[in-house]
Design a protein around this motif. Structure first.
Motif, PDB file in Angstrom:
ATOM      1  N   GLU A 168     -18.025  -2.212   0.400  1.00  0.00           N
ATOM      2  CA  GLU A 168     -18.573  -2.204   1.762  1.00  0.00           C
ATOM      3  C   GLU A 168     -17.453  -1.991   2.773  1.00  0.00           C
ATOM      4  O   GLU A 168     -17.620  -1.254   3.760  1.00  0.00           O
ATOM      5  CB  GLU A 168     -19.301  -3.520   2.033  1.00  0.00           C
ATOM      6  N   GLN A 169     -16.310  -2.629   2.526  1.00  0.00           N
ATOM      7  CA  GLN A 169     -15.161  -2.423   3.412  1.00  0.00           C
ATOM      8  C   GLN A 169     -14.690  -0.976   3.357  1.00  0.00           C
ATOM      9  O   GLN A 169     -14.356  -0.375   4.381  1.00  0.00           O
ATOM     10  CB  GLN A 169     -14.015  -3.361   3.023  1.00  0.00           C
ATOM     11  N   ARG A 170     -14.679  -0.406   2.147  1.00  0.00           N
ATOM     12  CA  ARG A 170     -14.286   0.994   1.998  1.00  0.00           C
ATOM     13  C   ARG A 170     -15.186   1.909   2.823  1.00  0.00           C
ATOM     14  O   ARG A 170     -14.703   2.805   3.532  1.00  0.00           O
ATOM     15  CB  ARG A 170     -14.353   1.388   0.526  1.00  0.00           C
ATOM     16  N   ASP A 171     -16.494   1.682   2.750  1.00  0.00           N
ATOM     17  CA  ASP A 171     -17.433   2.534   3.465  1.00  0.00           C
ATOM     18  C   ASP A 171     -17.375   2.309   4.975  1.00  0.00           C
ATOM     19  O   ASP A 171     -17.660   3.232   5.760  1.00  0.00           O
ATOM     20  CB  ASP A 171     -18.857   2.275   2.968  1.00  0.00           C
ATOM     21  N   ARG A 172     -16.992   1.099   5.359  1.00  0.00           N
ATOM     22  CA  ARG A 172     -16.986   0.759   6.783  1.00  0.00           C
ATOM     23  C   ARG A 172     -15.705   1.204   7.482  1.00  0.00           C
ATOM     24  O   ARG A 172     -15.726   1.876   8.503  1.00  0.00           O
ATOM     25  CB  ARG A 172     -17.192  -0.749   6.935  1.00  0.00           C
ATOM     26  N   SER A 173     -14.565   0.821   6.918  1.00  0.00           N
ATOM     27  CA  SER A 173     -13.295   1.096   7.595  1.00  0.00           C
ATOM     28  C   SER A 173     -12.200   1.594   6.667  1.00  0.00           C
ATOM     29  O   SER A 173     -11.093   1.890   7.115  1.00  0.00           O
ATOM     30  CB  SER A 173     -12.811  -0.168   8.323  1.00  0.00           C
ATOM     31  N   GLY A 174     -12.497   1.673   5.376  1.00  0.00           N
ATOM     32  CA  GLY A 174     -11.491   2.110   4.413  1.00  0.00           C
ATOM     33  C   GLY A 174     -10.695   0.948   3.851  1.00  0.00           C
ATOM     34  O   GLY A 174     -10.486  -0.068   4.524  1.00  0.00           O
ATOM     35  N   LEU A 175     -10.272   1.077   2.611  1.00  0.00           N
ATOM     36  CA  LEU A 175      -9.444   0.049   1.980  1.00  0.00           C
ATOM     37  C   LEU A 175      -7.985   0.234   2.391  1.00  0.00           C
ATOM     38  O   LEU A 175      -7.532   1.368   2.595  1.00  0.00           O
ATOM     39  CB  LEU A 175      -9.572   0.124   0.462  1.00  0.00           C
ATOM     40  N   PRO A 176      -7.225  -0.839   2.496  1.00  0.00           N
ATOM     41  CA  PRO A 176      -5.814  -0.707   2.876  1.00  0.00           C
ATOM     42  C   PRO A 176      -5.013  -0.051   1.762  1.00  0.00           C
ATOM     43  O   PRO A 176      -5.463   0.005   0.617  1.00  0.00           O
ATOM     44  CB  PRO A 176      -5.385  -2.157   3.099  1.00  0.00           C
ATOM     45  N   PRO A 177      -3.817   0.452   2.050  1.00  0.00           N
ATOM     46  CA  PRO A 177      -2.967   1.037   1.006  1.00  0.00           C
ATOM     47  C   PRO A 177      -2.631   0.002  -0.064  1.00  0.00           C
ATOM     48  O   PRO A 177      -2.580  -1.203   0.202  1.00  0.00           O
ATOM     49  CB  PRO A 177      -1.705   1.465   1.775  1.00  0.00           C
ATOM     50  N   LEU A 178      -2.421   0.470  -1.274  1.00  0.00           N
ATOM     51  CA  LEU A 178      -1.977  -0.417  -2.347  1.00  0.00           C
ATOM     52  C   LEU A 178      -0.574  -0.942  -2.014  1.00  0.00           C
ATOM     53  O   LEU A 178       0.313  -0.173  -1.631  1.00  0.00           O
ATOM     54  CB  LEU A 178      -1.942   0.332  -3.676  1.00  0.00           C
ATOM     55  N   THR A 179      -0.388  -2.253  -2.163  1.00  0.00           N
ATOM     56  CA  THR A 179       0.904  -2.858  -1.815  1.00  0.00           C
ATOM     57  C   THR A 179       1.390  -3.765  -2.935  1.00  0.00           C
ATOM     58  O   THR A 179       1.230  -4.987  -2.883  1.00  0.00           O
ATOM     59  CB  THR A 179       0.802  -3.656  -0.506  1.00  0.00           C
ATOM     60  N   PRO A 180       1.987  -3.219  -4.001  1.00  0.00           N
ATOM     61  CA  PRO A 180       2.522  -4.048  -5.082  1.00  0.00           C
ATOM     62  C   PRO A 180       3.643  -4.965  -4.581  1.00  0.00           C
ATOM     63  O   PRO A 180       4.336  -4.655  -3.603  1.00  0.00           O
ATOM     64  CB  PRO A 180       3.063  -3.020  -6.083  1.00  0.00           C
ATOM     65  N   TYR A 181       3.813  -6.075  -5.283  1.00  0.00           N
ATOM     66  CA  TYR A 181       4.898  -7.011  -4.941  1.00  0.00           C
ATOM     67  C   TYR A 181       6.256  -6.357  -5.135  1.00  0.00           C
ATOM     68  O   TYR A 181       7.169  -6.519  -4.323  1.00  0.00           O
ATOM     69  CB  TYR A 181       4.774  -8.265  -5.808  1.00  0.00           C
ATOM     70  N   TYR A 182       6.407  -5.613  -6.238  1.00  0.00           N
ATOM     71  CA  TYR A 182       7.687  -4.959  -6.502  1.00  0.00           C
ATOM     72  C   TYR A 182       7.813  -3.708  -5.639  1.00  0.00           C
ATOM     73  O   TYR A 182       6.961  -2.816  -5.669  1.00  0.00           O
ATOM     74  CB  TYR A 182       7.806  -4.572  -7.976  1.00  0.00           C
ATOM     75  N   THR A 183       8.881  -3.650  -4.867  1.00  0.00           N
ATOM     76  CA  THR A 183       9.203  -2.487  -4.046  1.00  0.00           C
ATOM     77  C   THR A 183      10.699  -2.225  -4.151  1.00  0.00           C
ATOM     78  O   THR A 183      11.438  -2.985  -4.797  1.00  0.00           O
ATOM     79  CB  THR A 183       8.844  -2.728  -2.577  1.00  0.00           C
ATOM     80  N   ALA A 184      11.152  -1.164  -3.512  1.00  0.00           N
ATOM     81  CA  ALA A 184      12.587  -0.868  -3.485  1.00  0.00           C
ATOM     82  C   ALA A 184      13.361  -1.977  -2.788  1.00  0.00           C
ATOM     83  O   ALA A 184      14.574  -2.125  -2.996  1.00  0.00           O
ATOM     84  CB  ALA A 184      12.834   0.464  -2.785  1.00  0.00           C
ATOM     85  N   ARG A 185      12.665  -2.771  -1.981  1.00  0.00           N
ATOM     86  CA  ARG A 185      13.317  -3.871  -1.274  1.00  0.00           C
ATOM     87  C   ARG A 185      13.332  -5.164  -2.101  1.00  0.00           C
ATOM     88  O   ARG A 185      14.340  -5.863  -2.161  1.00  0.00           O
ATOM     89  CB  ARG A 185      12.615  -4.126   0.060  1.00  0.00           C
ATOM     90  N   THR A 186      12.205  -5.480  -2.768  1.00  0.00           N
ATOM     91  CA  THR A 186      12.115  -6.751  -3.494  1.00  0.00           C
ATOM     92  C   THR A 186      12.716  -6.689  -4.892  1.00  0.00           C
ATOM     93  O   THR A 186      13.149  -7.716  -5.430  1.00  0.00           O
ATOM     94  CB  THR A 186      10.649  -7.213  -3.620  1.00  0.00           C
ATOM     95  N   ALA A 187      12.736  -5.516  -5.516  1.00  0.00           N
ATOM     96  CA  ALA A 187      13.243  -5.402  -6.891  1.00  0.00           C
ATOM     97  C   ALA A 187      14.016  -4.091  -7.075  1.00  0.00           C
ATOM     98  O   ALA A 187      13.662  -3.273  -7.929  1.00  0.00           O
ATOM     99  CB  ALA A 187      12.098  -5.499  -7.889  1.00  0.00           C
ATOM    100  N   PRO A 188      15.091  -3.878  -6.297  1.00  0.00           N
ATOM    101  CA  PRO A 188      15.814  -2.595  -6.373  1.00  0.00           C
ATOM    102  C   PRO A 188      16.520  -2.354  -7.699  1.00  0.00           C
ATOM    103  O   PRO A 188      16.824  -1.210  -8.035  1.00  0.00           O
ATOM    104  CB  PRO A 188      16.816  -2.692  -5.220  1.00  0.00           C
TER     105      PRO A 188
END
Length: 453
Positions: free
Chosen positions: A368-388
């Motif tokens: 329902e959120q997807r159809d209404r306003s779109g789902l947010p971008p995928l945001t994994p915990y591991y990033t270039a900042r948290t686990a370089p």
């Protein structure tokens, strides 16, 4: 009069082994009943064979074998409406943790300019008895991280909260293959069939030859001691096949040394575990998820203590279950009695309708959120900042750079070949897979033994 029935949801399932395909496909059916399922089998060491797929009994409306690059490219095209094929509503990632993390980053890049994307679901194929923080953090970033029991849900949230990762995605459900009719001792008691003992073996537990020979010999000895019983060694795969874990010493080969002295009431068997449990009176295992299936049906279940209760065996997970027993005790007629509180905490005995109600509700909210306003971008915990120092290696194993973009030389296989060249590539893949498996199962153990001399 026009048909006013809702359009079935379209679910994609990416899996990298037979057991993960089983979990992913059945999970798709549980969380989205009446949906259409498109299966993607990720090509690699453990890509299931046709025989394995048939034995699992988890079907799909469409099924294709892909590389990671193929999969990311197809999901990206679908989300942007570029492929002519409909986009998916739900994506179930049924893979090993590192692959899930790579796909989350790759999909985040592929969908970055799309107006909409599927709701992403992941989880575990069975009991989680090792590498809990590692596996969980590699799964972080999905919209739903399914926990197969109240016990798992508590542990999952504690790990995420403990590293300041959002734990709201953790969603309690149950293993999707806990099903089937309840145990009926009547046929064996009335003599309509022999009392049946099934030893559910595992590809990698225990790992050593001596331990595996010991367990095989004890199963055969149980058959000799109880000629009125039927003892079945339930196998997971043929020597030329792979499952989620590598099997270097298949029981089939170990059993060749006793084939001329094998009791008539002992046999090896393949087949769907659910169908075998239909006529099982005692399930014996070291630590297989089959124990949960049998307990769900109230089949007497024994978790072997012969080799100790140890983390490498995975049987420590069953501490508190009341199911531990040795072959000596089973030979003498002992039947373990499971602890009701432990069963409830493992989600055993709960109906699928109730167990998956929360997951279905959360998916409805996401769509329902997807159809209404779109789902947010995928945001994994591991990033270039948290686990370089960690993330680049995880992504590189799947041909992705730190931004989730395919590296040079890892273009989509479909973009490189077509027609007869594509057919040749598929044939070459099957040949290479067979050679790889032969090397892993036959050559590698010999080389290791040489090194121990």
């Amino acid at each position: 009069m026009p048909d006013s029935s809702p359009t079935p949801l379209r679910v994609a399932v990416l899996a990298d082994s037979d057991t993960r395909w089983k979990w992913g496909a059945l999970t798709a059916r549980r969380i989205a009943p009446e949906s259409t399922v498109h299966g993607y089998l990720l090509w690699g060491r453990a890509t299931p064979t046709e025989r394995q797929l048939a034995e699992i009994g988890a079907d799909a409306d469409e099924l294709s074998e892909v590389s990671a690059a193929d999969f990311l490219a197809d999901l990206g095209r679908r989300a942007h409406g570029d492929s002519g094929a409909e986009p998916f509503d739900i994506l179930v990632l049924a893979c090993v943790g590192g692959t899930i993390q790579a796909m989350l980053h790759g999909l985040a890049r592929a969908w970055r300019t799309a107006d909409t994307r599927p709701a992403v679901v992941t989880g575990y194929v069975g009991v989680v008895y090792e590498k809990l923080p590692d596996g969980l953090l590699l799964r972080h970033g999905a919209d739903l991280v399914l926990a197969n029991s109240p016990y798992d849900a508590r542990r999952f949230r504690a790990v995420y909260d403990g590293v300041r990762a959002d734990s709201s995605a953790v969603t309690e459900c149950a293993l999707p293959f806990l099903d089937g009719r309840a145990y009926d001792p009547g046929p064996a008691e009335r003599g309509e069939r022999p009392y049946r003992v099934v030893f559910a073996v595992q590809p990698s537990v225990p790992a050593g030859r001596n331990d595996r020979v010991y367990l095989l010999d004890r199963a055969v000895a149980h058959a000799r001691r109880h000629p009125e019983r039927e003892v079945i060694l339930k196998l997971r795969s043929k020597p030329s096949e792979h499952t989620t874990h590598i099997e270097e010493l298949p029981y089939q080969r170990l059993a060749e040394r006793i084939k001329d002295d094998q009791p008539a009431n002992f046999r090896l068997a393949y087949g769907n575990m659910g169908e075998i449990l239909d006529e099982t009176d005692l399930l014996v295992t070291v630590s297989s998820t089959a124990a949960l299936e049998s307990l769900h049906r109230s089949v007497p279940t024994a978790v072997l203590s012969d080799l100790g209760v140890r983390e490498p065996l995975g049987n420590h997970y069953f501490i508190g279950s009341g199911c531990f027993a040795s072959w000596d005790e089973l030979d003498a007629g002992y039947l373990p009695e499971p602890d009701p509180e432990w069963l409830a905490d493992q989600g055993i005995g709960t109906s699928h309708e109730l167990a998956f109600a929360t997951a279905r509700g959360r998916l409805t909210e996401l769509l329902e959120q997807r159809d209404r306003s779109g789902l947010p971008p995928l945001t994994p915990y591991y990033t270039a900042r948290t686990a370089p120092g960690y993330l680049p290696g995880v992504l590189a194993r799947h041909g992705l750079d730190i931004k989730g973009e395919p590296k040079a030389g890892h273009r989509s296989a479909e973009a490189q070949q077509d027609g007869m060249r594509a057919a040749s590539r598929r044939l070459l893949r099957r040949t290479a897979r067979g050679a790889y498996r032969a090397g892993v199962q036959r050559v590698a153990p010999i080389i290791r033994r040489w090194g121990q001399l």
